[in-house]
Scaffold this active site. Structure first.
Site, mmCIF file in Angstrom:
data_model
loop_
_atom_site.group_PDB
_atom_site.id
_atom_site.type_symbol
_atom_site.label_atom_id
_atom_site.label_comp_id
_atom_site.label_asym_id
_atom_site.label_seq_id
_atom_site.Cartn_x
_atom_site.Cartn_y
_atom_site.Cartn_z
ATOM 1 C CD GLU A 102 17.377 2.867 0.142
ATOM 2 O OE1 GLU A 102 17.705 3.299 1.256
ATOM 3 O OE2 GLU A 102 16.874 1.735 -0.031
ATOM 4 C CG ASP A 103 21.407 2.842 1.956
ATOM 5 O OD1 ASP A 103 20.491 2.467 1.200
ATOM 6 O OD2 ASP A 103 21.867 2.119 2.867
ATOM 7 C CG ASP A 106 22.179 -4.353 -4.528
ATOM 8 O OD1 ASP A 106 22.874 -4.394 -5.542
ATOM 9 O OD2 ASP A 106 22.220 -5.246 -3.654
ATOM 10 C CG PHE A 155 29.230 -5.198 0.349
ATOM 11 C CD1 PHE A 155 27.889 -5.521 0.256
ATOM 12 C CD2 PHE A 155 29.731 -4.742 1.563
ATOM 13 C CE1 PHE A 155 27.061 -5.411 1.364
ATOM 14 C CE2 PHE A 155 28.907 -4.632 2.673
ATOM 15 C CZ PHE A 155 27.572 -4.961 2.572
ATOM 16 N NE ARG A 168 23.708 0.651 10.096
ATOM 17 C CZ ARG A 168 23.037 0.172 9.059
ATOM 18 N NH1 ARG A 168 23.041 0.823 7.914
ATOM 19 N NH2 ARG A 168 22.378 -0.963 9.155
HETATM 20 P P1 IMP Z 1 17.795 -3.537 -2.884
HETATM 21 O O1 IMP Z 1 18.505 -4.791 -3.306
HETATM 22 O O2 IMP Z 1 17.832 -2.493 -3.979
HETATM 23 O O3 IMP Z 1 16.419 -3.842 -2.394
HETATM 24 O O4 IMP Z 1 18.630 -2.905 -1.675
HETATM 25 C C1 IMP Z 1 18.337 -3.210 -0.349
HETATM 26 C C2 IMP Z 1 19.244 -2.526 0.643
HETATM 27 O O5 IMP Z 1 20.427 -3.277 0.741
HETATM 28 C C3 IMP Z 1 19.743 -1.128 0.335
HETATM 29 O O6 IMP Z 1 18.841 -0.131 0.651
HETATM 30 C C4 IMP Z 1 20.959 -1.055 1.243
HETATM 31 O O7 IMP Z 1 20.567 -0.614 2.532
HETATM 32 C C5 IMP Z 1 21.449 -2.492 1.238
HETATM 33 N N1 IMP Z 1 22.628 -2.609 0.351
HETATM 34 C C6 IMP Z 1 22.654 -2.903 -0.960
HETATM 35 N N2 IMP Z 1 23.914 -2.905 -1.440
HETATM 36 C C7 IMP Z 1 24.705 -2.585 -0.372
HETATM 37 C C8 IMP Z 1 26.140 -2.386 -0.219
HETATM 38 O O8 IMP Z 1 26.961 -2.490 -1.165
HETATM 39 N N3 IMP Z 1 26.555 -2.063 1.028
HETATM 40 C C9 IMP Z 1 25.709 -1.932 2.090
HETATM 41 N N4 IMP Z 1 24.382 -2.078 1.984
HETATM 42 C C10 IMP Z 1 23.878 -2.404 0.765
HETATM 43 MG MG MG Z 2 18.873 1.224 2.274
#
Ligand code: IMP
Ligand code: MG
Length: 195
Positions: A102-103, A106, A155, A168
């Site tokens: 995963e990248d 959050d 962010f 990206r």
């Molecule tokens: P979650 O809130 O952990 O479910 O994250 C959902 C997705 O939001 C992550 O897998 C990222 O692809 C995207 N995301 C969360 N924070 C960031 C950020 O700071 N920059 C870009 N994408 C983000």
């Molecule tokens: Mg992601």
């Protein structure tokens, strides 16, 4: 929306820092799977993790395999925070050692959903490797086995991570300056799971 200019971002991790950390993550994972690396399947969560996965897998034994999926969350125009598959894996994972790549974690909602969905397919093991972790934003607790960098709540873009689909392909990671983030009135990633 006018996209922010480069001066609206603070560099966070340059190419050398990313390469060094990913090499050591790859070595750690390789040691952990040394006895059974042909059973390891890397699962790339598109689109954000594609650049990280491409670099990470080149530090792993050649016997590993990989697959891809994409998640999204919504119903109608209003987000519900509910996650679903946009598209799914192409291979069964029963009996496999699955490593989700995963990248960024959050709120944790996407990984929470994905762990539950993949556990039901009876892999031998299931763990998460994330390049970035924002622990301060967590809504759902998820176990993370490998973390590249733990960051504060900002962010970030580049190296796979986007703002409205852009940036990206930046080779480094940068953070949106807080005053610009505030002016944009909330963060928006194509991959983001809204709250
Ligand atoms: P979650 O809130 O952990 O479910 O994250 C959902 C997705 O939001 C992550 O897998 C990222 O692809 C995207 N995301 C969360 N924070 C960031 C950020 O700071 N920059 C870009 N994408 C983000
Ligand atoms: Mg992601």
């Amino acid at each position: 929306m006018n996209l922010p200019a480069f001066e609206d971002f603070d560099p966070l991790y340059d190419e050398a820092a990313l390469a060094a950390r990913i090499k050591s993550l790859g070595e750690e994972i390789s040691r952990d799977v040394a006895n059974d690396s042909e059973n390891l399947v890397l699962v790339c969560v598109l689109k954000g993790a594609m650049v990280f996965m491409a670099d990470l897998m080149r530090h792993l034994p050649t016997s590993v395999t990989c697959d891809f999926l994409r998640l999204s969350s919504y119903s109608g125009t209003k987000s519900t925070g509910r996650v679903r598959f946009d598209f799914d894996l192409t291979q069964p994972i029963k009996g496999k050692d699955v490593l989700i790549v995963e990248d960024i974690v959050d709120t944790g909602r996407s990984m929470h959903f994905l762990l539950k969905a993949l556990e039901a397919r009876e892999p031998k093991s299931l763990s998460i490797c994330t390049l970035l972790d924002k622990p301060g934003r967590r809504v759902k607790q998820v176990p993370i086995r490998y973390t590249g960098f733990s960051i504060e709540d900002r962010f970030v873009i580049g190296y796979g991570l986007d703002l409205e689909g852009r940036y990206r392909n930046l080779p480094y990671i940068a953070a949106l300056r807080p005053e610009i983030e505030a002016a944009l009135g909330g963060k928006s990633s194509e991959d983001a799971i809204e709250e």
